[in-house]
Design an enzyme around this catalytic site. Structure first.
Site, PDB file in Angstrom:
ATOM      1  N   TYR A   1       0.830  -1.208   0.000  1.00  0.00           N
ATOM      2  CA  TYR A   1       0.000   0.000   0.000  1.00  0.00           C
ATOM      3  C   TYR A   1       0.864   1.257   0.000  1.00  0.00           C
ATOM      4  O   TYR A   1       0.609   2.216  -0.742  1.00  0.00           O
ATOM      5  CB  TYR A   1      -0.909  -0.022   1.226  1.00  0.00           C
ATOM      6  CG  TYR A   1      -1.952   1.060   1.269  1.00  0.00           C
ATOM      7  CD1 TYR A   1      -3.089   1.000   0.462  1.00  0.00           C
ATOM      8  CD2 TYR A   1      -1.834   2.132   2.151  1.00  0.00           C
ATOM      9  CE1 TYR A   1      -4.063   1.990   0.527  1.00  0.00           C
ATOM     10  CE2 TYR A   1      -2.796   3.116   2.225  1.00  0.00           C
ATOM     11  CZ  TYR A   1      -3.906   3.044   1.406  1.00  0.00           C
ATOM     12  OH  TYR A   1      -4.858   4.033   1.474  1.00  0.00           O
TER      13      TYR A   1
ATOM     14  N   LYS B   1       0.940   4.118  -2.919  1.00  0.00           N
ATOM     15  CA  LYS B   1       0.578   5.502  -2.622  1.00  0.00           C
ATOM     16  C   LYS B   1       1.760   6.453  -2.817  1.00  0.00           C
ATOM     17  O   LYS B   1       1.562   7.624  -3.175  1.00  0.00           O
ATOM     18  CB  LYS B   1       0.024   5.607  -1.200  1.00  0.00           C
ATOM     19  CG  LYS B   1      -1.330   4.920  -1.020  1.00  0.00           C
ATOM     20  CD  LYS B   1      -2.384   5.501  -1.950  1.00  0.00           C
ATOM     21  CE  LYS B   1      -3.770   4.970  -1.653  1.00  0.00           C
ATOM     22  NZ  LYS B   1      -4.818   5.564  -2.532  1.00  0.00           N
TER      23      LYS B   1
END
Length: 240
Positions: A148, A152
């Site tokens: 993640y 991001k």
């Protein structure tokens, strides 16, 4: 340009931050194309200015059809908010290839697909606003979220590069990095975990979806004429 004539696409718009953003833009007078994968949740939208479209943003065909449908209904695309995202958390040593690939595909590659699909129309219009929803995890990292965080962080790099490419055509591209926001994704945390997180936030509270939605509305409105390529944290001071 009057906001009543603007058309926005918001991905991941069926719940949480995405839904709050979509509703805020509709309240501002925009036509809003809300994108998600759940037909049941999309069916909850019932407003003449809101067009629900089922699409999986990790698939190029779905993205192209989403853009085509938007142009057929509203004839322009002024705003894109890339909010759709997933998590598949685990320590890196235990993380499977599929968990890595799926998170990168949806959170980063899907954002790339949407940006690429709308940018030609915005260049033709010589106007556009793109907001990519990143995360403080993409700035500071987080144990158990290497996939993640990588996705991001990639969104931030994509945002800055695209902002430089299209600035001469009056297209502004920014990223918003939410901290701990009260959504279904964070409600799975235990009370003890929430209390520990809150201790780290200088403002002493978890954020609300409206905190993010109001910032996104400003960034895509005509009130913003000179902010591009930025990453704006909405985290109560957690990452300073």
């Amino acid at each position: 340009m009057s906001e009543t004539r603007k058309t926005a696409i918001v991905t991941g718009a069926t719940r949480g931050i995405g839904r709050a953003i979509a509703e805020r833009l509709q309240q501002a007078g925009m036509n809003v194309v809300v994108c998600g994968r759940s037909e049941a949740l999309l069916a909850e939208f019932d407003h003449p200015q809101i067009l629900p479209v089922k699409a999986d943003i990790s698939k190029t065909d779905d993205v192209e059809q989403l853009v085509k449908t938007t142009l057929e209904h509203f004839n322009r695309i002024d705003v894109l908010v890339n909010n759709a995202g997933i998590t598949k958390d685990n320590l890196l040593m235990r993380m499977g290839d599929q968990d890595w690939d799926q998170v990168i595909q949806v959170n980063l590659t899907g954002t790339f697909y949407l940006c690429r699909a709308v940018i030609r129309q915005m260049l033709k219009q010589r106007y556009g606003r793109i907001v990519n929803i990143s995360s403080i995890v993409g700035v500071a990292g987080n144990p158990g979220q290497a996939n993640y965080a990588a996705a991001k962080a990639g969104v931030i790099g994509l945002t800055k590069s695209l902002a430089k490419e299209v600035a001469s055509r009056q297209i502004l591209v920014n990223a918003v990095a939410p901290g701990y926001i009260d959504t279904e994704m964070t409600r799975v945390l235990s009370d003890k975990q929430k209390a520990e997180i809150t201790k780290l936030i200088p403002l002493g509270r978890v954020g609300e979806v409206s905190d993010v939605a109001e910032l996104v509305h400003f960034l895509v409105s005509d009130a913003n004429q000179y902010i591009t390529g930025q990453v704006i944290h909405v985290d109560g001071g957690l990452v300073i």
